[in-house]
Scaffold this active site. Structure first.
Site, PDB file in Angstrom:
ATOM      1  N   ARG A   1      10.462  -8.490   5.164  1.00 45.78           N
ATOM      2  CA  ARG A   1      10.737  -7.069   5.388  1.00 45.78           C
ATOM      3  C   ARG A   1      11.459  -6.880   6.724  1.00 45.78           C
ATOM      4  NH1 ARG A   1       5.755  -2.988   4.469  1.00 45.78           N
ATOM      5  NH2 ARG A   1       5.267  -3.039   6.668  1.00 45.78           N
TER       6      ARG A   1
ATOM      7  N   ARG B   1      10.906  -1.763  11.182  1.00 46.82           N
ATOM      8  CA  ARG B   1       9.862  -1.171  12.033  1.00 46.82           C
ATOM      9  C   ARG B   1       9.513  -2.157  13.125  1.00 46.82           C
ATOM     10  NH1 ARG B   1       5.297   0.626   7.847  1.00 46.82           N
ATOM     11  NH2 ARG B   1       4.038  -0.004   9.617  1.00 46.82           N
TER      12      ARG B   1
ATOM     13  N   ARG C   1      -9.426   3.896   8.774  1.00 51.72           N
ATOM     14  CA  ARG C   1      -9.062   2.517   9.077  1.00 51.72           C
ATOM     15  C   ARG C   1     -10.127   1.819   9.895  1.00 51.72           C
ATOM     16  NH1 ARG C   1      -3.106   2.628   8.778  1.00 51.72           N
ATOM     17  NH2 ARG C   1      -2.217   0.633   9.310  1.00 51.72           N
TER      18      ARG C   1
ATOM     19  N   LYS D   1       0.828  -1.212   0.000  1.00 53.35           N
ATOM     20  CA  LYS D   1       0.000   0.000   0.000  1.00 53.35           C
ATOM     21  C   LYS D   1       0.862   1.263   0.000  1.00 53.35           C
ATOM     22  CE  LYS D   1      -2.131   0.405   3.934  1.00 53.35           C
ATOM     23  NZ  LYS D   1      -1.657   1.591   4.641  1.00 53.35           N
TER      24      LYS D   1
ATOM     25  N   ARG E   1      -1.724  -7.574  13.971  1.00 54.44           N
ATOM     26  CA  ARG E   1      -2.002  -6.529  12.968  1.00 54.44           C
ATOM     27  C   ARG E   1      -2.959  -7.053  11.896  1.00 54.44           C
ATOM     28  NH1 ARG E   1       3.395  -4.431  10.738  1.00 54.44           N
ATOM     29  NH2 ARG E   1       2.153  -2.860   9.669  1.00 54.44           N
TER      30      ARG E   1
HETATM   31  P1  AMP Z   1       0.829   2.130   8.668  1.00 61.57           P
HETATM   32  O1  AMP Z   1       2.159   2.713   8.311  1.00 61.57           O
HETATM   33  O2  AMP Z   1      -0.284   2.662   7.798  1.00 61.57           O
HETATM   34  O3  AMP Z   1       0.850   0.630   8.730  1.00 61.57           O
HETATM   35  O4  AMP Z   1       0.478   2.637  10.148  1.00 61.57           O
HETATM   36  C1  AMP Z   1       1.316   2.305  11.230  1.00 61.57           C
HETATM   37  C2  AMP Z   1       0.542   2.387  12.523  1.00 61.57           C
HETATM   38  O5  AMP Z   1       0.065   3.724  12.741  1.00 61.57           O
HETATM   39  C3  AMP Z   1      -0.702   1.523  12.602  1.00 61.57           C
HETATM   40  O6  AMP Z   1      -0.415   0.180  12.937  1.00 61.57           O
HETATM   41  C4  AMP Z   1      -1.495   2.239  13.697  1.00 61.57           C
HETATM   42  O7  AMP Z   1      -0.956   1.978  14.970  1.00 61.57           O
HETATM   43  C5  AMP Z   1      -1.203   3.707  13.381  1.00 61.57           C
HETATM   44  N1  AMP Z   1      -2.209   4.277  12.445  1.00 61.57           N
HETATM   45  C6  AMP Z   1      -1.981   4.768  11.197  1.00 61.57           C
HETATM   46  N2  AMP Z   1      -3.116   5.201  10.634  1.00 61.57           N
HETATM   47  C7  AMP Z   1      -4.095   4.975  11.542  1.00 61.57           C
HETATM   48  C8  AMP Z   1      -5.498   5.189  11.562  1.00 61.57           C
HETATM   49  N3  AMP Z   1      -6.146   5.720  10.504  1.00 61.57           N
HETATM   50  N4  AMP Z   1      -6.196   4.836  12.666  1.00 61.57           N
HETATM   51  C9  AMP Z   1      -5.577   4.302  13.744  1.00 61.57           C
HETATM   52  N5  AMP Z   1      -4.265   4.062  13.792  1.00 61.57           N
HETATM   53  C10 AMP Z   1      -3.511   4.394  12.712  1.00 61.57           C
END
Ligand code: AMP
Length: 201
Positions: A127, A135, A88, A13, A146
């Site tokens: 990864r 990360r 989300r 993504k 997750r």
């Molecule tokens: P991502 O890089 O999109 O996988 O986001 C990393 C982390 O940020 C996620 O696992 C959540 O802990 C937090 N996060 C990012 N976007 C959101 C969202 N829209 N709602 C809640 N948590 C978020």
């Protein structure tokens, strides 16, 4: 153009949405990136979200809506934006719908990047293993949680957006980066025209 990108962790993504935003010349707004910057900088926001992110959980809906509305108020979003990682949850999507309505705006496309869980697990493990500074939320121990969070909290968005008159486009995320990108362009009606065949003169 206003676009929302939805996909489970490991679906590609981040890469595909950044590439699409560059292609369409609209800002790429990754909520994960915004929160990671805050966490690294040790801001108040960063202190709240850091432990939640490390555990692979979701930050609260209201806080996320504040973060996103603030970013969307910047002038570079006037002509469009691509949101990667927001909404989300269904409550986030409902509040965001209301926010757009208040601004007389609507989404043009919601792109779902679909990849089966077995493949996602493989990709996330690779990864974590191959990156020098992986990360924390990519740690193999955090992955099942997750994926669970994605299935329970985020995938209901697909039902939500499928009721919004043709905005939802599901794209198969299995394949090379270029192949998937071409599928995305086709899905949003920006397919690259076929190259003319060499014609012998
Ligand atoms: P991502 O890089 O999109 O996988 O986001 C990393 C982390 O940020 C996620 O696992 C959540 O802990 C937090 N996060 C990012 N976007 C959101 C969202 N829209 N709602 C809640 N948590 C978020």
């Amino acid at each position: 153009m206003r676009i929302v990108f939805i996909g489970p962790p490991g679906a590609g993504k981040g890469t595909q949405s950044a590439r699409l935003a560059r292609y369409l010349k609209i800002p790429h707004l990754s909520t994960g990136d915004i929160l990671r910057v805050a966490k690294r900088a040790g801001t108040d926001l960063g202190k709240i979200v850091g432990p939640i992110m490390d555990a692979g959980g979701l930050v609260g809906d209201e806080l996320m809506l504040d973060v996103v509305s603030e970013r969307l108020s910047f002038g570079d979003c006037n002509e469009g934006f691509l949101l990667d990682g927001f909404p989300r949850t269904v409550p986030q999507a409902a509040s965001f719908c209301k926010h757009l309505e208040d601004q007389n705006q609507r989404l043009d496309h919601v792109i779902e990047l679909r990849v089966a869980d077995v493949e996602l697990r493989k990709r996330l493990e690779t990864r974590f293993r191959d990156l020098q500074d992986p990360r924390r939320d990519d740690h193999p121990d955090a992955i099942p949680h997750r994926l669970d969070v994605y299935h329970t909290e985020t995938s209901p968005l697909l039902g939500f957006y499928s009721r919004l008159g043709g905005v939802l486009k599901t794209v198969d995320g299995l394949g090379s980066m270029d192949t998937v990108f071409e599928r995305i362009l086709l899905a949003i009606g920006k397919g690259i025209p076929a190259q003319p065949k060499n014609i012998r003169r």
